[in-house]
Design an enzyme around this catalytic site. Structure first.
Site, PDB file in Angstrom:
ATOM      1  N   PHE A  24       0.801  -1.221   0.000  1.00 53.71           N
ATOM      2  CA  PHE A  24       0.000   0.000   0.000  1.00 53.71           C
ATOM      3  C   PHE A  24       0.839   1.279   0.000  1.00 53.71           C
ATOM      4  CE2 PHE A  24      -4.114  -1.735   2.167  1.00 53.71           C
ATOM      5  CZ  PHE A  24      -4.185  -2.742   1.213  1.00 53.71           C
ATOM      6  N   THR A  60       5.055   3.368   0.489  1.00 50.65           N
ATOM      7  CA  THR A  60       6.499   3.375   0.733  1.00 50.65           C
ATOM      8  C   THR A  60       6.746   4.140   2.023  1.00 50.65           C
ATOM      9  OG1 THR A  60       6.804   5.402  -0.559  1.00 50.65           O
ATOM     10  CG2 THR A  60       7.109   3.311  -1.714  1.00 50.65           C
ATOM     11  N   ASP A 118      -3.090  -9.222  12.849  1.00 46.27           N
ATOM     12  CA  ASP A 118      -1.958  -9.641  12.006  1.00 46.27           C
ATOM     13  C   ASP A 118      -0.646  -9.584  12.793  1.00 46.27           C
ATOM     14  OD1 ASP A 118      -0.765 -10.653   9.744  1.00 46.27           O
ATOM     15  OD2 ASP A 118      -0.555  -8.717   8.749  1.00 46.27           O
TER      16      ASP A 118
END
Length: 455
Positions: free
Chosen positions: A51, A53, A171
Site C-alpha cells: 500500500f 512506501t 496480524d
C-alpha cells in the site's frame, strides 16, 4: 522505522517495481523532497509495502527523525489509510506517556503529486523488526531471557489494545513488531551522527531515490546469479554451521506496529485475517473470532523467537489443502480438536467428518510441545517444561479458554528472568538456592522465591 515492517510499509523481498509509480500508485520521492509545507524532509527510503512506501524523514519543527509513510493514491488505498489513521489516533490519545509498547502516530496530512493525492502518516522512528532480529541471529533462537523481555513488551501492547481500547490487531507476527532501536548502530540516524539532509542534493541518484530502482534491480540479479554459482561450489566442500550471534549490545525493547488490518472488536470487517503461519484455528474454520486470535499469534511468535523456526508452516499436499495441513499440524502438536469446535465453523465440513476427524489426512504423528523443544531444539528439560507451560494454554482450541494478555503478564515464566539475575550480596540466598534457580525450578518455587526476595 524498519524496512521489513508493513506498518512502515516495508518488505524484505524484491523492490516495489517502477511500474507501480503511476496514476493511483506510489509517489516518487527523492532525497531532500519536502512534505507538509517543508516540515518533513526525505532522507532515505526505509522500505515499502503493498500500500505504501516509507521514508526516513527529518522533522524540522521538532528537530528529530521520523518515519514518513506515503500511501498509494488510488481510492481503496486512501480509504485504508484513513482507517489506519483513525485507529492510530485512538491509540496515541489513550497513551499520552507513550508507554504502552505500541507505535505512535505523530502527524497525518495529504500530499499532492503527479500520480494523485497521497495520504501520509508520520510515525515515530523505530528500529528493525523481530523477523530481522531472528535473521540476524542466524535463525538459531534467542536466549530465553531475551525472549521474556520481548514477550513482556508484546503483552503490554496487546493488553492495552484489547482491554483498554477494544482493538484486535489481527496480524501479529515478527514483521509487525519493531525494536525501539536499530540492531546496527550505524543505521540509526542519531547514533551514527550523520547530519540531516535539509535540501535536495544536486545529484539525486544516491541509492535512496526512486529513480535508481532499475539500476539496483539489475545489480541484485547479478549478485544472486553469482551467489548461486558460489553456493554450488561451496556445497561440494561440506557445511559450515553458524552459531547464534552475541546480542549483548542489542536493546530488545519493542512495539507493535501495522494497524492497517486491525479492527474494533465490535466492528469486524474481514472474515479471513492473520498471516498464514500465525492464523488461529477459529479463523481457518470461520467460527468467529475475538481478542484471543492475537493471543494465538503471540504464542506462535514467542516460539519462533525461542527456536528460530515457525511453529506451523503448512503446505498444500496431494489430495489436501493448505488449510487442512495446517489443522493437522495443530492436532499433531496439541491433540485432537474437540468435536464441537471441529464441526462448529462455516468451513468445518470442508475438513472434518461428523465425528470431528480430518477427511483427507488420517495418520497423525503426535509430539507434545515440551518434547518438541527438547528433542528438536535441545532445550534442557526444565526450560522446555517451563516454556511449554507458559505457551500451552495460549494454544487452546477453545478461544474463550486462552489466557488474556493481562493474565499472561502475571505468569511466573515471565518473572523467572528476575529470579535468575544476580542479587546484591545482602539479598542473596545461600548457594544451594541459587544453584536450584539456575537449574530451573518449579513454578511454585519461583513464586515463593520472588515473593521472598521482594523482586
Amino acid at each position: 522505522m524498519s524496512c521489513s515492517s508493513s506498518s512502515s510499509g516495508g518488505s524484505d523481498g524484491e523492490d516495489e517495481g517502477i511500474e507501480n509509480y503511476r496514476k493511483g500508485g506510489y509517489h516518487a520521492v527523492r532525497v531532500g523532497d519536502q512534505f507538509a509545507g517543508g516540515r518533513y524532509i526525505a532522507q532515505r527510503k526505509l522500505g515499502w509495502g503493498q500500500f505504501s512506501t516509507v521514508w526516513l524523514a527529518f522533522d524540522t519543527h521538532a528537530s528529530k527523525y521520523v518515519a514518513l509513510k506515503i500511501q498509494k493514491s488510488a481510492a481503496q488505498f486512501a480509504q485504508a489509510a484513513l482507517h489506519e489513521i483513525e485507529l492510530l489516533t485512538a491509540i496515541a490519545n489513550g497513551d499520552p506517556s507513550n508507554s504502552k509498547c505500541v507505535v505512535r502516530l505523530i502527524d497525518s496530512f495529504k500530499h499532492s503529486g503527479p500520480n494523485g493525492q497521497h495520504l501520509c502518516m508520520v510515525l515515530e522512528f523505530m528500529g528493525d523488526s523481530l523477523l530481522q532480529l531472528i535473521k540476524y541471529n542466524r535463525y538459531k533462537g534467542l536466549e530465553l531471557n531475551r525472549v521474556r523481555e520481548i514477550c513482556k513488551c508484546i503483552l503490554i501492547g496487546l493488553d492495552y489494545l484489547h482491554r483498554e481500547l477494544g482493538l484486535i490487531h489481527t496480524d501479529l507476527k515478527p514483521e509487525n513488531i519493531l525494536l525501539c532501536s536499530t540492531i546496527d548502530p550505524t543505521k540509526d540516524p542519531i547514533r551514527s551522527g550523520a547530519a540531516p539532509v535539509l535540501e535536495r542534493p544536486e545529484v539525486s541518484l544516491n541509492g535512496g531515490s526512486t529513480m535508481s530502482i532499475i539500476e539496483k534491480r539489475l545489480k541484485r540479479r547479478a549478485k544472486r546469479a553469482a551467489a548461486k554459482i558460489s553456493g554450488r561450489r561451496s556445497s561440494m566442500g561440506g557445511t559450515n554451521p553458524k552459531s547464534r550471534r552475541n546480542l549483548d549490545g542489542v536493546d530488545v525493547k519493542c512495539k507493535l506496529v501495522d494497524f492497517g488490518n486491525a479492527c474494533w472488536a465490535d466492528k469486524q470487517f474481514a472474515g479471513e485475517i492473520q498471516t498464514r503461519q500465525y492464523r488461529a484455528p477459529e479463523v481457518i474454520l470461520q467460527s468467529g473470532y475475538s481478542f484471543s486470535v492475537d493471543m494465538w499469534s503471540f504464542a506462535c511468535t514467542a516460539f519462533e523467537l525461542a527456536t528460530g523456526d515457525m511453529l506451523f508452516a503448512p503446505k498444500v499436499g496431494q489430495g489436501f489443502s493448505e488449510d487442512e495441513d495446517h489443522l493437522a499440524l495443530m492436532m499433531e502438536l496439541l491433540g485432537k480438536i474437540p468435536r464441537k469446535i471441529a464441526t462448529g465453523g462455516v468451513k468445518s465440513k470442508d475438513f472434518f467428518d461428523r465425528y470431528g476427524d480430518l477427511k483427507r489426512i488420517r495418520r497423525l504423528k503426535f509430539l507434545s510441545l515440551d518434547k518438541l523443544l527438547m528433542d528438536r531444539y535441545k532445550f534442557p528439560e526444565s526450560e522446555a517444561c517451563e516454556f511449554a507451560e507458559f505457551l500451552s494454554p495460549l494454544f487452546d482450541f477453545a478461544p474463550e479458554k486462552r489466557p488474556t494478555a493481562q493474565q499472561c503478564l502475571q505468569h511466573p515464566w515471565l518473572a523467572l528472568r528476575k529470579a535468575l539475575l544476580p542479587l546484591p550480596p545482602s539479598e542473596t540466598n545461600d548457594k544451594a538456592n541459587m544453584e536450584n534457580l539456575q537449574a530451573g525450578v518449579s513454578n511454585l518455587q519461583i513464586k515463593r522465591y520472588i515473593k521472598g526476595s521482594k523482586l
